[in-house]
Design an enzyme around this catalytic site. Structure first.
Site, PDB file in Angstrom:
ATOM      1  N   GLU A   1      -2.041   6.186  -4.846  1.00  6.66           N
ATOM      2  CA  GLU A   1      -2.707   5.572  -5.998  1.00  6.66           C
ATOM      3  C   GLU A   1      -2.845   4.061  -5.888  1.00  6.66           C
ATOM      4  O   GLU A   1      -3.420   3.429  -6.783  1.00  6.66           O
ATOM      5  CB  GLU A   1      -1.947   5.947  -7.270  1.00  6.66           C
ATOM      6  CG  GLU A   1      -2.015   7.432  -7.573  1.00  6.66           C
ATOM      7  CD  GLU A   1      -1.094   7.859  -8.695  1.00  6.66           C
ATOM      8  OE1 GLU A   1      -1.381   8.887  -9.331  1.00  6.66           O
ATOM      9  OE2 GLU A   1      -0.077   7.178  -8.939  1.00  6.66           O
TER      10      GLU A   1
ATOM     11  N   LYS B   1       1.362   4.171  -1.526  1.00  9.78           N
ATOM     12  CA  LYS B   1       2.376   4.522  -2.519  1.00  9.78           C
ATOM     13  C   LYS B   1       3.205   5.722  -2.093  1.00  9.78           C
ATOM     14  O   LYS B   1       4.433   5.721  -2.204  1.00  9.78           O
ATOM     15  CB  LYS B   1       1.711   4.816  -3.867  1.00  9.78           C
ATOM     16  CG  LYS B   1       2.686   5.231  -4.965  1.00  9.78           C
ATOM     17  CD  LYS B   1       1.958   5.524  -6.265  1.00  9.78           C
ATOM     18  CE  LYS B   1       2.940   5.977  -7.355  1.00  9.78           C
ATOM     19  NZ  LYS B   1       2.249   6.284  -8.630  1.00  9.78           N
ATOM     20  N   GLN B   2       2.539   6.766  -1.641  1.00  8.19           N
ATOM     21  CA  GLN B   2       3.227   8.017  -1.334  1.00  8.19           C
ATOM     22  C   GLN B   2       2.440   8.784  -0.289  1.00  8.19           C
ATOM     23  O   GLN B   2       1.333   8.398   0.090  1.00  8.19           O
ATOM     24  CB  GLN B   2       3.381   8.849  -2.591  1.00  8.19           C
ATOM     25  CG  GLN B   2       2.062   9.279  -3.222  1.00  8.19           C
ATOM     26  CD  GLN B   2       2.252  10.168  -4.439  1.00  8.19           C
ATOM     27  OE1 GLN B   2       3.060  11.080  -4.417  1.00  8.19           O
ATOM     28  NE2 GLN B   2       1.515   9.891  -5.499  1.00  8.19           N
TER      29      GLN B   2
ATOM     30  N   TRP C   1      -0.758  17.124 -11.686  1.00  8.73           N
ATOM     31  CA  TRP C   1      -0.906  17.939 -10.493  1.00  8.73           C
ATOM     32  C   TRP C   1       0.456  18.329  -9.919  1.00  8.73           C
ATOM     33  O   TRP C   1       0.566  19.269  -9.136  1.00  8.73           O
ATOM     34  CB  TRP C   1      -1.743  17.224  -9.439  1.00  8.73           C
ATOM     35  CG  TRP C   1      -1.070  16.069  -8.744  1.00  8.73           C
ATOM     36  CD1 TRP C   1      -0.495  14.977  -9.324  1.00  8.73           C
ATOM     37  CD2 TRP C   1      -0.910  15.894  -7.331  1.00  8.73           C
ATOM     38  NE1 TRP C   1       0.005  14.133  -8.367  1.00  8.73           N
ATOM     39  CE2 TRP C   1      -0.246  14.660  -7.135  1.00  8.73           C
ATOM     40  CE3 TRP C   1      -1.286  16.643  -6.220  1.00  8.73           C
ATOM     41  CZ2 TRP C   1       0.072  14.170  -5.876  1.00  8.73           C
ATOM     42  CZ3 TRP C   1      -0.983  16.146  -4.958  1.00  8.73           C
ATOM     43  CH2 TRP C   1      -0.310  14.930  -4.800  1.00  8.73           C
TER      44      TRP C   1
END
Length: 773
Positions: free
Chosen positions: A486, A600-601, A342
């Site tokens: 994730e 995570k982000q 992505w």
């Protein structure tokens, strides 16, 4: 290790901000790996890692080919590395000189960003003699199958020098060998190695020719090298130079014989000569930078980092007509299976859409080409899915290269079950959004008619089959997914994913409405082709009834997914302290972050950045403040999202710091090399795209749609001026942003008058005119 700080301390003048350079050679293998990423060159067809001429597989030499993949046994499929047609080694006193085994008196190497030219100079010392090797190489931007090298050697004393040059087919592979039946030969003045891939039997051929007046040469095949051996009695202090031309062709080039095509190409290049080949190459690069460069006045560190980021995107832009895309690790090697994620649509595509739309077309054509792979995935991941479920890790067919056990546990050595492949459903919507953005910002509907509309409708079809209708609440919900964060798998109603799904239904409905108005016959043919007419009312209903988590009325904070706020609210430092191995993965089934709010982000913040106009500044600020301390930034995609949102509500110091973190990720090589047991080395083109977006969208404040371009500047303190080009609806503009003014110059060849809204003031700019606000 080379870094932007090195350049800053050397006080490189402004005219050297087109160059990455180091005067050191570090013999450690990890340093060689990282240097190979920093100094790589590419031309969209192939990438050549930034390694030295005499290096081989032990030093991770790789010529990685775009769009050709292979699998050996049960290992991961990955892109194919071609034999190295650039190999050259010098022998003196019976010793083969190498930077890893010979004493170095002086060394420098540099990457010229203006024209993707890699240069090295090394002075070796041995037995009282100094031997200087200089070389330059480029992968032609005018002829993508061609590589060109100039090599010279100088000895400070009269000595016999032996040069081995040719094709090294001892190939570095992560999960190979991928090339079988390697057949070296010499025909006339051309060396070649022809082979076939292990899995599909595709032919891969490399040919090499040299232009040399150094005397007679012998032919030698040994140690998996097809070599020409040149012996010369060198005079003291005299420089001996020759040029090498190598070409790579595969069955993907649709030629009758890749071997003959490669041989013909190097003969033609030799006939042209090094200078002519370089001139053609330079002319193509001049065109690229003319429309894609971004200039920063007042901040050399940011200028070099951003220009390097743009360079990284330009070297991997797919060759026109190839329908290839850009892998998550570009063409820096076989890492991440050479797969397209992505990352491409969300982080790289905007750069090309706004500056180099013909490459944006190729990225979208890749998704059209791989639509059947997305259909196959939808049918096989679970009973009842329809439409297009695009691969999380996509290769040449669009079938998913992502495995269910995708990460190894460094403590136990066991593979961990992850749900990247089957639950990161937002990938299809990311593609639909990019497809529609291309149409909106260019006004070109040919891509929709070529298959883009089919992609969009099949993505909507997939989401409707995936959605759950909650009768008690009279709404559709998107359950059992992974968002950009994730570390938390199989969650319900992830805000980012649900917003992407809603946007996909909106886009599908808008696509049908547009085609009905402009191309009714083609719409009718499409609806019949994929038997979807009866489903269109479902998309309209889903657009209205799909649930997307909303900001809390009191705090403005959006819960990332259902029950996220019930997780342990602890610090990032506390979570990391729970690790028992430095490479331990924090997510998965039992990762130490799974039961906490550490992410995570950027996830909610990613959504706020992607859908800028759907949320207020107050909401953006509240969510940024809440989620930023809880974000590990364990992905190169994260920092730019936080930077852009921070710029929107005025936190410019933080935005600037995260911009530099994004732009310098490859220059400073401060990234994870391993996650679990998985090797993660390689370049980061998504971060490179994020750096451009942060500069232009974040600090430049640019936001374009089909009807206008809005500019709300917010320059960092150091920046006196920001200059960039922008293409909107097929017309080109030069933008200059100063502290107190914005200057817009419309190209004389523009076709239309365009609406610009600068700091709330609306003006129309005609072709060839200039506007200062």
């Amino acid at each position: 290790m080379v870094s932007v700080k090195d350049f800053k301390s050397e006080k490189i003048p402004m005219n050297n901000l087109w160059q990455v350079r180091t005067d050191k050679f570090t013999n450690e293998k990890e340093a060689i790996m990282r240097s190979g990423n920093v100094y790589q060159i590419a031309n969209g067809y192939m990438g050549y890692r930034g390694t030295l001429d005499e290096f081989g597989p032990d030093e991770l030499v790789g010529i990685t080919l775009a769009g050709i993949f292979d699998r050996v046994g049960d290992s991961w499929r990955e892109p194919v590395n071609a034999p190295n047609g650039g190999f050259t080694q010098v022998i003196l006193d019976g010793h083969a000189f190498s930077a890893r085994s010979t004493k170095i008196k002086k060394h420098s190497q540099q990457l010229n960003l203006e024209n993707a030219l890699f240069e090295r100079e090394t002075v070796y010392t041995s037995k009282g003699k100094n031997l200087t090797i200089k070389s330059s190489r480029f992968l032609s931007a005018a002829n993508p199958n061609l590589g060109v090298i100039q090599f010279s050697v100088t000895c400070d004393k009269a000595e016999k020098v032996i040069i081995h040059t040719g094709i090294d087919f001892n190939i570095w592979d992560l999960n190979g060998p991928h090339l079988l039946k390697l057949a070296p030969k010499k025909r006339g003045g051309v060396l070649s190695v022809v082979s076939i891939t292990n899995e599909a039997g595709k032919r891969v051929a490399v040919a090499e020719a040299i232009d040399s007046n150094l005397g007679k040469e012998a032919h030698k095949i040994s140690s998996k090298k097809n070599l020409r051996v040149i012996s010369l009695q060198a005079e003291a202090g005299k420089t001996y130079t020759f040029q090498k031309f190598f070409a790579v062709f595969t069955d993907n080039d649709f030629v009758k014989s890749p071997g003959e095509a490669a041989a013909r190409t190097v003969r033609e290049a030799k006939s042209l000569g090094y200078d002519a080949c370089l001139a053609r190459h330079n002319a193509e690069w001049a065109k690229k930078w003319a429309s894609c460069d971004v200039k920063i006045d007042g901040d050399d560190e940011a200028q070099l980092a951003l220009r390097f980021s743009i360079f990284q995107l330009l070297i991997v832009a797919p060759v026109n007509g190839s329908s290839n895309s850009i892998p998550a690790r570009a063409l820096s090697g076989q890492v991440y299976k050479g797969a397209i994620f992505w990352d491409t649509e969300m982080f790289m595509f905007p750069f090309f859409l706004h500056t180099y739309p013909e490459k944006a077309v190729e990225l979208m054509r890749y998704r059209i080409k791989t639509l059947n792979g997305a259909r196959r995935k939808a049918q096989t991941e679970s009973v009842g899915f329809r439409g297009a479920f695009y691969a999380w890790e996509s290769q040449e067919t669009g079938d998913d290269a992502c495995t269910y056990f995708n990460i190894g546990d460094p403590v136990t050595g066991r593979n961990l079950r992850t749900h990247f492949r089957d639950k990161q459903v937002h990938i299809s919507g990311d593609i639909a959004i990019a497809m529609w953005e291309y149409f909106k910002l260019t006004g070109d509907d040919s891509l929709l008619l070529e298959g883009g509309a089919e992609v969009i409708l099949e993505c909507a079809r997939f989401y409707f089959s995936y959605a759950y209708f909650n009768e008690n609440k009279n709404r559709y919900e998107i359950l059992d997914v992974i968002g950009p964060d994730e570390y938390h798998e199989r969650v319900n109603n992830n805000a980012f994913t649900s917003q992407v799904v809603k946007a996909t239904f909106e886009i599908a409905n808008a696509t049908v409405a547009y085609l009905k108005r402009k191309h009714p016959a083609k719409l009718a043919a499409l609806l019949k082709k994929i038997s979807i007419a009866d489903e269109l009312p479902q998309f309209i209903e889903a657009e209205k009834l799909l649930y997307v988590p909303q900001p809390d009325k009191k705090t403005g904070i959006i819960e990332q997914f259902d029950d996220y706020f019930r997780l342990e609210d602890t610090s990032l430092e506390a979570v990391k302290a729970r690790k028992i191995h430095p490479n331990e993965y924090l997510g998965g089934g039992q990762g130490v972050a799974v039961q906490t709010r550490v992410i995570k982000q950027a996830d909610v913040v990613m959504m706020l950045n992607l859908f800028k106009n759907r949320f207020s500044q107050t909401v953006k600020k509240a969510n940024w403040k809440y989620y930023e301390p809880r974000t590990e930034h364990g992905s190169s995609l994260s920092a730019c999202a936080y930077a852009m949102v921070a710029a929107e509500f005025g936190k410019l110091d933080f935005a600037y710091d995260y911009f530099l973190k994004t732009a310098k990720i490859d220059l400073e090589a401060k990234y994870k090399v391993y996650v679990g047991t998985i090797f993660m080395g390689g370049s980061h083109p998504a971060a490179n795209g994020g750096a451009w977006m942060t500069a232009v969208f974040g600090f430049g404040g640019v936001q374009a749609d089909e009807g206008q371009v809005v500019i709300n500047p917010r320059l960092p303190k150091k920046w006196r001026k920001l200059e960039f080009n922008l293409i909107h609806r097929g017309d080109q503009f030069a933008i200059k942003i100063l502290k107190n003014a914005v200057e817009i110059s419309a190209c004389a060849n523009n076709r239309l008058k365009h609406k610009f809204v600068v700091s709330g003031k609306t003006q129309f700019i005609a072709p060839g005119s200039r506007l200062i606000l």
